[in-house]
Design a protein around this motif. Structure first.
Motif, PDB file in Angstrom:
ATOM      1  N   LEU A  14       0.835  -1.204   0.000  1.00  0.00           N
ATOM      2  CA  LEU A  14       0.000   0.000   0.000  1.00  0.00           C
ATOM      3  C   LEU A  14       0.869   1.252   0.000  1.00  0.00           C
ATOM      4  O   LEU A  14       2.044   1.208   0.359  1.00  0.00           O
ATOM      5  N   LYS A  20      -7.225   7.976   4.211  1.00  0.00           N
ATOM      6  CA  LYS A  20      -8.583   7.724   4.696  1.00  0.00           C
ATOM      7  C   LYS A  20      -9.632   7.617   3.591  1.00  0.00           C
ATOM      8  O   LYS A  20     -10.820   7.520   3.854  1.00  0.00           O
ATOM      9  N   CYS A  22     -10.211   5.154   1.731  1.00  0.00           N
ATOM     10  CA  CYS A  22     -10.783   3.803   1.736  1.00  0.00           C
ATOM     11  C   CYS A  22     -11.804   3.639   2.858  1.00  0.00           C
ATOM     12  O   CYS A  22     -12.477   2.625   2.963  1.00  0.00           O
ATOM     13  N   CYS A  27      -3.492   2.991   6.663  1.00  0.00           N
ATOM     14  CA  CYS A  27      -3.271   1.919   5.685  1.00  0.00           C
ATOM     15  C   CYS A  27      -3.122   0.574   6.389  1.00  0.00           C
ATOM     16  O   CYS A  27      -3.541  -0.456   5.854  1.00  0.00           O
ATOM     17  N   PHE A  30      -6.522  -0.731   7.143  1.00  0.00           N
ATOM     18  CA  PHE A  30      -7.097  -1.213   5.890  1.00  0.00           C
ATOM     19  C   PHE A  30      -6.547  -2.595   5.561  1.00  0.00           C
ATOM     20  O   PHE A  30      -7.291  -3.513   5.216  1.00  0.00           O
ATOM     21  N   VAL A  34      -8.466  -6.194   4.962  1.00  0.00           N
ATOM     22  CA  VAL A  34      -8.316  -6.959   3.720  1.00  0.00           C
ATOM     23  C   VAL A  34      -8.054  -8.425   4.057  1.00  0.00           C
ATOM     24  O   VAL A  34      -8.678  -9.328   3.492  1.00  0.00           O
ATOM     25  N   LYS A  39     -12.625  -5.961   3.640  1.00  0.00           N
ATOM     26  CA  LYS A  39     -12.341  -4.960   2.599  1.00  0.00           C
ATOM     27  C   LYS A  39     -11.654  -5.688   1.453  1.00  0.00           C
ATOM     28  O   LYS A  39     -11.035  -6.728   1.650  1.00  0.00           O
ATOM     29  N   ARG A  40     -11.780  -5.152   0.258  1.00  0.00           N
ATOM     30  CA  ARG A  40     -11.078  -5.695  -0.889  1.00  0.00           C
ATOM     31  C   ARG A  40      -9.831  -4.860  -1.143  1.00  0.00           C
ATOM     32  O   ARG A  40      -9.848  -3.646  -0.962  1.00  0.00           O
ATOM     33  N   GLU A  43     -10.013  -1.605  -3.023  1.00  0.00           N
ATOM     34  CA  GLU A  43     -10.710  -0.444  -2.461  1.00  0.00           C
ATOM     35  C   GLU A  43      -9.753   0.690  -2.118  1.00  0.00           C
ATOM     36  O   GLU A  43     -10.197   1.785  -1.782  1.00  0.00           O
ATOM     37  N   CYS A  44      -8.459   0.435  -2.201  1.00  0.00           N
ATOM     38  CA  CYS A  44      -7.489   1.520  -2.015  1.00  0.00           C
ATOM     39  C   CYS A  44      -7.460   2.319  -3.319  1.00  0.00           C
ATOM     40  O   CYS A  44      -7.123   1.775  -4.376  1.00  0.00           O
ATOM     41  N   PRO A  45      -7.812   3.590  -3.277  1.00  0.00           N
ATOM     42  CA  PRO A  45      -7.909   4.376  -4.513  1.00  0.00           C
ATOM     43  C   PRO A  45      -6.562   4.729  -5.141  1.00  0.00           C
ATOM     44  O   PRO A  45      -6.524   5.235  -6.256  1.00  0.00           O
ATOM     45  N   HIS A  46      -5.472   4.422  -4.468  1.00  0.00           N
ATOM     46  CA  HIS A  46      -4.154   4.791  -4.981  1.00  0.00           C
ATOM     47  C   HIS A  46      -3.447   3.664  -5.725  1.00  0.00           C
ATOM     48  O   HIS A  46      -2.339   3.857  -6.217  1.00  0.00           O
TER      49      HIS A  46
END
Length: 70
Positions: A14, A20, A22, A27, A30, A34, A39-40, A43-46
């Motif tokens: 990550l 935040k 997600c 992280c 998160f 996972v 969480k998938r 789902e991390c937008p980066h």
């Protein structure tokens, strides 16, 4: 890349920005969700889609103790 079965292995992949976006405060939090299957990875937008596809199938989700008893 081998299989990922703990939060720290996921965390290393990550961005560690704690943005935040997600829905989690960090992280690491998160990554923990996972591994727990809540969480998938995507789902991390980066993350780039290529990395998501490569890593998603290598994550081994941990079962909660209640699920292990079933």
């Amino acid at each position: 890349m081998s299989q990922l079965n703990n939060p720290l292995e996921v965390y290393k992949l990550l961005p560690k920005s704690n943005c935040k976006l997600c829905g989690m405060a960090t992280c690491l939090a998160f990554a923990d969700l996972v591994i727990k299957g809540q969480k998938r990875f995507g789902e991390c937008p980066h993350l780039e889609s290529q990395i998501i596809e490569e890593v998603d199938s290598k994550i081994i989700k941990q079962m909660a103790p209640e699920e292990q008893l079933k």
